[in-house]
Write a protein that holds these residues in place. Structure first.
Motif, mmCIF file in Angstrom:
data_model
loop_
_atom_site.group_PDB
_atom_site.id
_atom_site.type_symbol
_atom_site.label_atom_id
_atom_site.label_comp_id
_atom_site.label_asym_id
_atom_site.label_seq_id
_atom_site.Cartn_x
_atom_site.Cartn_y
_atom_site.Cartn_z
ATOM 1 N N VAL A 64 0.279 1.471 -8.811
ATOM 2 C CA VAL A 64 0.338 1.462 -7.338
ATOM 3 C C VAL A 64 1.716 1.012 -6.851
ATOM 4 C CG1 VAL A 64 -0.606 0.354 -5.268
ATOM 5 C CG2 VAL A 64 -2.146 1.143 -7.082
ATOM 6 N N SER A 65 2.301 0.038 -7.540
ATOM 7 C CA SER A 65 3.603 -0.486 -7.108
ATOM 8 C C SER A 65 4.736 0.509 -7.332
ATOM 9 C CB SER A 65 3.916 -1.787 -7.852
ATOM 10 O OG SER A 65 4.107 -1.536 -9.246
ATOM 11 N N SER A 66 4.470 1.579 -8.083
ATOM 12 C CA SER A 66 5.506 2.575 -8.374
ATOM 13 C C SER A 66 5.578 3.684 -7.332
ATOM 14 C CB SER A 66 5.260 3.188 -9.759
ATOM 15 O OG SER A 66 5.260 2.191 -10.770
ATOM 16 N N PHE A 67 4.701 3.629 -6.315
ATOM 17 C CA PHE A 67 4.651 4.671 -5.296
ATOM 18 C C PHE A 67 4.576 4.033 -3.911
ATOM 19 C CE2 PHE A 67 3.150 6.531 -9.177
ATOM 20 C CZ PHE A 67 3.706 7.807 -9.180
ATOM 21 N N LEU A 163 -17.398 -0.917 -13.020
ATOM 22 C CA LEU A 163 -17.571 -0.303 -11.706
ATOM 23 C C LEU A 163 -18.474 -1.140 -10.810
ATOM 24 C CD1 LEU A 163 -17.748 3.491 -12.605
ATOM 25 C CD2 LEU A 163 -15.860 2.198 -11.657
ATOM 26 N N PHE A 164 -19.409 -1.877 -11.419
ATOM 27 C CA PHE A 164 -20.189 -2.826 -10.627
ATOM 28 C C PHE A 164 -19.273 -3.912 -10.060
ATOM 29 C CE2 PHE A 164 -22.480 -6.880 -10.325
ATOM 30 C CZ PHE A 164 -23.426 -6.542 -9.368
ATOM 31 N N GLN A 165 -18.323 -4.382 -10.875
ATOM 32 C CA GLN A 165 -17.373 -5.383 -10.386
ATOM 33 C C GLN A 165 -16.557 -4.841 -9.214
ATOM 34 O OE1 GLN A 165 -17.536 -8.483 -11.776
ATOM 35 N NE2 GLN A 165 -19.150 -7.546 -13.033
ATOM 36 N N LEU A 166 -16.239 -3.554 -9.245
ATOM 37 C CA LEU A 166 -15.390 -2.966 -8.203
ATOM 38 C C LEU A 166 -16.147 -2.632 -6.926
ATOM 39 C CD1 LEU A 166 -13.196 -0.490 -10.302
ATOM 40 C CD2 LEU A 166 -12.585 -2.788 -9.508
ATOM 41 N N MET A 218 -15.078 -2.425 -3.066
ATOM 42 C CA MET A 218 -15.518 -3.579 -2.285
ATOM 43 C C MET A 218 -14.983 -4.904 -2.811
ATOM 44 S SD MET A 218 -17.318 -2.171 0.066
ATOM 45 C CE MET A 218 -18.260 -3.512 0.794
ATOM 46 N N ASN A 219 -14.289 -4.889 -3.937
ATOM 47 C CA ASN A 219 -13.822 -6.127 -4.565
ATOM 48 C C ASN A 219 -12.510 -6.563 -3.916
ATOM 49 O OD1 ASN A 219 -12.531 -7.979 -6.393
ATOM 50 N ND2 ASN A 219 -13.929 -7.300 -8.006
ATOM 51 N N ARG A 220 -12.582 -7.586 -3.094
ATOM 52 C CA ARG A 220 -11.406 -8.019 -2.351
ATOM 53 C C ARG A 220 -10.304 -8.550 -3.263
ATOM 54 N NH1 ARG A 220 -12.124 -8.281 3.056
ATOM 55 N NH2 ARG A 220 -14.268 -8.021 3.833
ATOM 56 N N GLU A 221 -10.678 -9.272 -4.293
ATOM 57 C CA GLU A 221 -9.672 -9.817 -5.208
ATOM 58 C C GLU A 221 -8.935 -8.696 -5.935
ATOM 59 O OE1 GLU A 221 -9.367 -12.854 -9.058
ATOM 60 O OE2 GLU A 221 -11.255 -12.646 -7.937
ATOM 61 N N PHE A 222 -9.686 -7.672 -6.381
ATOM 62 C CA PHE A 222 -9.064 -6.530 -7.049
ATOM 63 C C PHE A 222 -8.126 -5.799 -6.085
ATOM 64 C CE2 PHE A 222 -8.981 -2.041 -8.255
ATOM 65 C CZ PHE A 222 -8.681 -2.100 -9.610
ATOM 66 N N ALA A 223 -8.580 -5.589 -4.859
ATOM 67 C CA ALA A 223 -7.754 -4.899 -3.871
ATOM 68 C C ALA A 223 -6.468 -5.676 -3.593
ATOM 69 C CB ALA A 223 -8.546 -4.690 -2.582
ATOM 70 N N ALA A 224 -6.587 -6.975 -3.445
ATOM 71 C CA ALA A 224 -5.408 -7.785 -3.164
ATOM 72 C C ALA A 224 -4.437 -7.803 -4.343
ATOM 73 C CB ALA A 224 -5.836 -9.206 -2.817
ATOM 74 N N LEU A 228 -4.531 -1.692 -3.694
ATOM 75 C CA LEU A 228 -5.406 -0.621 -3.222
ATOM 76 C C LEU A 228 -6.205 -1.104 -2.008
ATOM 77 C CD1 LEU A 228 -6.845 0.919 -6.524
ATOM 78 C CD2 LEU A 228 -5.043 1.837 -5.042
ATOM 79 N N PRO A 229 -6.495 -0.227 -1.070
ATOM 80 C CA PRO A 229 -7.233 -0.649 0.127
ATOM 81 C C PRO A 229 -8.734 -0.730 -0.132
ATOM 82 C CG PRO A 229 -6.711 1.675 0.279
ATOM 83 C CD PRO A 229 -6.043 1.176 -0.978
ATOM 84 N N LEU A 230 -9.375 -1.693 0.487
ATOM 85 C CA LEU A 230 -10.832 -1.728 0.469
ATOM 86 C C LEU A 230 -11.374 -0.448 1.099
ATOM 87 C CD1 LEU A 230 -11.493 -5.430 1.563
ATOM 88 C CD2 LEU A 230 -11.977 -4.424 -0.673
#
Length: 490
Positions: A64-67, A163-166, A218-224, A228-230
């Motif tokens: 993600v940081s490469s784009f 995927l459950f975590q995400l 839906m995983n806020r920590e992963f998104a942050a 990636l956007p929620l």
């Protein structure tokens, strides 16, 4: 087709790869994170699910940081098949993840064989009785870890859990489920009969969905952590083997992919579940009511690597006239078509005058003979393939593709794609997002090849004779492998 970018995560046995695709199927970026498989006791093959999830976070973050921000439309997945993870009521892993290499349940295979045959379980699941599948593993866990088993709330794959975590959605796609040995392929449902025989509740298994199922991130920590956007769609995808066929453009009936990397597989598509009267072939789901019949070998490129490292030699030029032995390459037992965990390697006809080059050539040829055994099995069960694409590291080497073509005796289209399973995840994402309604809408330029090679008639004639001896060599020695295993020296 679209200007947005697609993040595709390939959960492999030794690493997690993330590829960035544009809307035309070109890979713009790729990165991977490796993780180990631990073997604390003979036959064990364990991994840390948290480490694999951490690999996803780091790889997605780098991609993600490469784009530029807002470039990505979706996160889509494919996964190694045959993983098993037990979780409690809080979805916390109770034990390490088992991957496909775990063979500790070999005794349970033998103990379950009578029920398996009597109840016609192969005909229900299209999964041969083997340690890579869930039934003997569940029996082993209940027998050896009864206290732990009482805490089990769900039996998942690594992708189900991640995927459950995400997303908070607990689902298993039909493709991954078909690799567990618990799915009734005709009904596309968990097998009540199998669950009864294993004395487990179907409630231990997740709900089933199509591979193009999607849910919002839906995983806020992963998104942050990743940027990636929620709310971004997360597409379930499926098993890496069937998805490799999709990625190579071989999703029509009679289209075959031969993949040879460290291990190997031969897979051909069908429009209905494939049931082998000899119970040698497996059948896994791809998507859109397309099934993949096939067989896998344990001993692919690792055979040549092992021989090369043992001899401290480099590459070899293949020479049909070279005096050489015949090699039975079952260094780690074998899956298709023999399903024999006791099988081991044999150098047959070894001579004082054989050179290191002779042994290296024998190693190359032995891998091709193993693939030929699976190829012939599928032709017997499913008919002649109308197209064969070859891929994988071993198969894309000059020696590898040449010996495979000459041993199989059919023209081969050579894949130009380095990550066919991840491309399958990209293609299923296109369908999930509504850019196509069926796979037939994918343009031909999505599936380039590096050309076509044809067999050498003289080489094929010689290999026909050697392959006949190769098969006979296994048949004669199969009972001796079991005897030798009892000595504990293999």
């Amino acid at each position: 087709m679209t200007q947005g970018l697609f993040l595709c995560a390939d959960i492999g046995t030794s690493s997690l790869k993330v590829c960035v695709f544009d809307g035309r199927g070109n890979i713009l970026f790729s990165t991977k994170r490796e993780y180990p498989t631990l073997s604390p006791a003979p036959g064990y093959a364990e991994q840390d699910p948290g480490e694999i999830f951490g690999a996803l976070v780091e790889a997605v973050k780098e991609a993600v940081s490469s784009f530029p921000g807002g470039s990505f439309e979706v996160l889509s997945f494919d996964t190694m098949l045959h993983s098993l993870l037990l979780v409690d009521g809080n979805f916390t892993p109770l034990a390490p993840l088992w991957n496909w290499m775990d063979t500790r349940s070999f005794q349970e295979v033998e103990e379950f064989r009578e029920s398996y045959e009597k109840e016609c379980l192969y005909e229900l699941t299209a999964a041969p009785l083997h340690t890579i599948y869930h039934p003997p593993r569940i029996l082993w866990l209940r027998k050896h870890h009864g206290d732990l088993w009482k805490k089990v709330s769900k039996i998942l794959s690594i992708k189900d859990w991640m995927l459950f975590q995400l997303t908070g959605e607990l689902c298993c796609d039909y493709s991954t489920a078909s690799g567990t040995g618990l799915l009734e392929v005709q009904r596309k449902a968990w097998s009540g009969k199998m669950c009864d025989l294993l004395a487990i509740s179907p409630e231990l298994l997740p709900s089933l969905v199509e591979p193009d199922f999607a849910a919002p991130l839906m995983n806020r920590e992963f998104a942050a952590s990743t940027g990636l956007p929620l709310g971004m769609p997360v597409v379930w995808g499926g098993g890496d083997g069937p998805f490799a066929n999709l990625g190579e453009g071989c999703f029509r009936e009679g289209e075959m992919v031969v993949s040879v990397g460290s291990s190997g597989a031969v897979r051909m598509c069908a429009l209905r579940p494939v049931i082998d009267p000899g119970k040698r072939a497996w059948c896994y789901y791809l998507a859109s009511d397309i099934w993949v019949g096939g067989g896998a070998i344990n001993n692919g490129g690792i055979v040549f690597s092992w021989m090369r490292d043992l001899l401290r030699e480099g590459e070899v030029t293949l020479d049909l006239s070279r005096r050489r032995p015949l090699f039975l390459p079952f260094l780690t037992g074998e899956r298709s078509p023999y399903w024999d965990p006791y099988a081991r390697g044999i150098l047959f006809g070894l001579s004082f005058f054989h050179t290191p080059e002779a042994l290296l050539q024998a190693a190359y040829e032995s891998v091709a003979f193993s693939i030929r055994a699976v190829f012939d099995m599928l032709r017997e069960v499913m008919g002649e393939p109308r197209k064969v694409v070859v891929g994988g590291g071993f198969a894309l080497s000059e020696n590898g593709r040449r010996v495979l073509c000459d041993v199989l005796g059919v023209p081969l289209a050579v894949s130009s794609y380095p990550s066919s399973s991840a491309k399958g995840a990209f293609l299923i994402a296109l369908k999930a997002l509504g850019y196509v309604r069926s796979f037939e809408e994918f343009p031909e330029e999505f599936f380039p090849t590096e050309g076509r090679i044809t067999p050498n008639e003289n080489a094929h004639a010689l290999y026909e004779e050697l392959f006949r001896l190769f098969k006979r060599l296994y048949e004669v020695n199969a009972p001796l492998f079991r005897e030798f295993a009892k000595l504990g020296l293999a």
